[in-house]
Design a protein around this motif. Structure first.
Motif, short mmCIF file in Angstrom:
data_model
loop_
_atom_site.label_atom_id
_atom_site.label_comp_id
_atom_site.label_asym_id
_atom_site.label_seq_id
_atom_site.Cartn_x
_atom_site.Cartn_y
_atom_site.Cartn_z
N ASN A 57 37.48 -20.00 40.20
CA ASN A 57 37.45 -19.49 41.57
C ASN A 57 38.50 -20.21 42.40
O ASN A 57 38.42 -21.42 42.60
CB ASN A 57 36.06 -19.69 42.19
N GLU A 76 42.15 -8.55 45.14
CA GLU A 76 42.25 -8.21 43.72
C GLU A 76 43.70 -8.15 43.26
O GLU A 76 44.04 -8.59 42.17
CB GLU A 76 41.56 -6.87 43.44
N LYS A 79 44.95 -11.69 42.91
CA LYS A 79 44.39 -12.30 41.69
C LYS A 79 45.14 -11.81 40.45
O LYS A 79 45.48 -12.60 39.57
CB LYS A 79 42.90 -11.96 41.58
N ASN A 83 47.30 -14.07 37.70
CA ASN A 83 47.00 -14.04 36.27
C ASN A 83 48.20 -13.56 35.46
O ASN A 83 48.47 -14.06 34.36
CB ASN A 83 45.79 -13.14 36.00
N LEU A 91 42.11 -16.81 36.48
CA LEU A 91 41.30 -16.67 37.69
C LEU A 91 40.25 -15.59 37.50
O LEU A 91 40.54 -14.51 37.00
CB LEU A 91 42.17 -16.29 38.89
N SER A 93 38.02 -15.11 40.33
CA SER A 93 37.80 -14.63 41.69
C SER A 93 38.65 -15.44 42.66
O SER A 93 39.14 -16.52 42.35
CB SER A 93 36.32 -14.76 42.07
N ILE A 94 38.83 -14.87 43.87
CA ILE A 94 39.55 -15.55 44.95
C ILE A 94 38.67 -15.54 46.19
O ILE A 94 38.07 -14.53 46.52
CB ILE A 94 40.89 -14.87 45.25
#
Length: 347
Positions: A57, A76, A79, A83, A91, A93-94
């Motif tokens: 996270n 999203e 993220k 990645n 990752l 989640s953010i």
């Protein structure tokens, strides 16, 4: 058979190396910070900053309320960009949080300004944090400065400052007097900020502006959240069948932390299992004559991965539930492996 064992050891070493890299989140966070504006370009990249990374996270701080909601909409997308840059699913989640660094920047600016006046550094040699803001908000900044000057300290506050300054050796009288002016100015600023809604963090004692009714600052809140989450994760890892009520009571947390810890532990186990299977596929492709032996040896390890994954995910030793979840995990594993293999072929 020695050749097969050597290959197996090499594969396991590769997996351990990869696993340790996945767990070395300090390195991953450093890499994200270093390349942040490259990964997330434009106004969002300029006005946000990756603060911490814990169990997949990523916490990103935003110091601009105008772009806050826009940034959340692209969570999203951001993220996926990270990645892609890291070449893997690092990752999960953010989390975006608004935070005000204004006090810290003002204090630093003040110290730099004092050094410039004394001549110990050249003007502009060290850029100030508020330079850009002052260009566009000069009138606003001047008003705040004037308001701080209007603050009057009580006789007791002045007395305490003098008593502390008088403790400095007399041979440093000149420095002591200059320091006294700085302390008085900072005390006035502190008083002004407190009059305008800032409060002192109960843990670290820095001033911050509360967004609601919190009594500790953002950094302390994050440390507390991480500590609770780590305690919950360790408890579930050691006792995967523990119930929600027991876990919450033993760690003094809440049910959201319980389920979040389960989800992340399960996802980490699944990621390790996926990587292990992909490495075994590579091993088989390089040793077609021994593919039966390699598959036989790895089957037991995969079953352990699946059991750990299901245990973390559902927290039940019910055989029927395990069979259903095992079937689902294998289906998902095949699908993800096929996707990864096809993508690798393309590139």
């Amino acid at each position: 058979m020695d050749g097969i064992k050597d290959l197996k050891n090499l594969a396991l070493e590769a997996i351990e190396k990869r696993s340790s890299l996945l767990k070395n989140e300090k390195y991953i966070l450093w890499k994200i910070k270093k390349n942040w504006t490259h990964i997330v370009n434009g106004p969002i990249g300029e006005k946000t900053y990756p603060k911490s990374l814990f169990n997949g996270n990523l916490v990103v701080v935003i110091n601009d309320g105008i772009i806050y909601h826009t940034t959340i909409m692209y969570a999203e997308n951001i993220k996926d960009k990270i990645n892609t840059f890291l070449n893997g699913k690092f990752l999960e989640s953010i989390e975006f949080t608004k935070v005000n660094y204004k006090i810290k920047r003002d204090l630093l600016d003040e110290l730099i300004e004092n050094e410039e006046k004394r001549g110990t550094i050249r003007v502009g040699e060290i850029p100030r944090g508020n330079v850009k803001e002052k260009r566009g908000n000069a009138g606003s900044e001047n008003k705040i400065t004037e308001k701080v000057k209007d603050i009057v300290l009580s006789a007791q506050e002045i007395k305490e400052i003098h008593e502390n300054i008088d403790k400095i050796d007399k041979k440093y009288e000149d420095i002591a007097r200059r320091l006294e002016k700085i302390v008085i100015k900072l005390k006035k600023r502190e008083k002004y900020l407190k009059n305008n809604g800032y409060i002192e963090c109960e843990n670290c004692k820095i001033l911050f502006f509360p967004e609601s009714k919190e009594k500790i600052c953002f950094e302390c809140r994050m440390e507390e959240e991480n500590r609770k989450f780590q305690n919950m994760s360790n408890l579930i890892r050691n006792n995967p069948y523990i119930s929600e009520k027991q876990a919450v009571r033993m760690t003094n947390t809440d049910k959201s932390t319980y389920y979040k810890a389960r989800d992340i532990l399960a996802q980490q186990t699944y990621n390790d299992m996926l990587y292990y299977c992909l490495e075994k596929n590579k091993e088989i492709s390089l040793n077609e004559d021994y593919k039966f032996e390699i598959r036989s040896e790895s089957r037991e390890d995969v079953e352990k991965f699946i059991k750990n994954y299901v245990d973390y995910k559902i927290g039940s030793d019910n055989e029927d539930v395990f069979k259903i979840e095992r079937k689902w995990a294998l289906r998902k594993l095949r699908k993800d492996m096929k996707f990864r293999i096809e993508n690798n072929r393309k590139y």
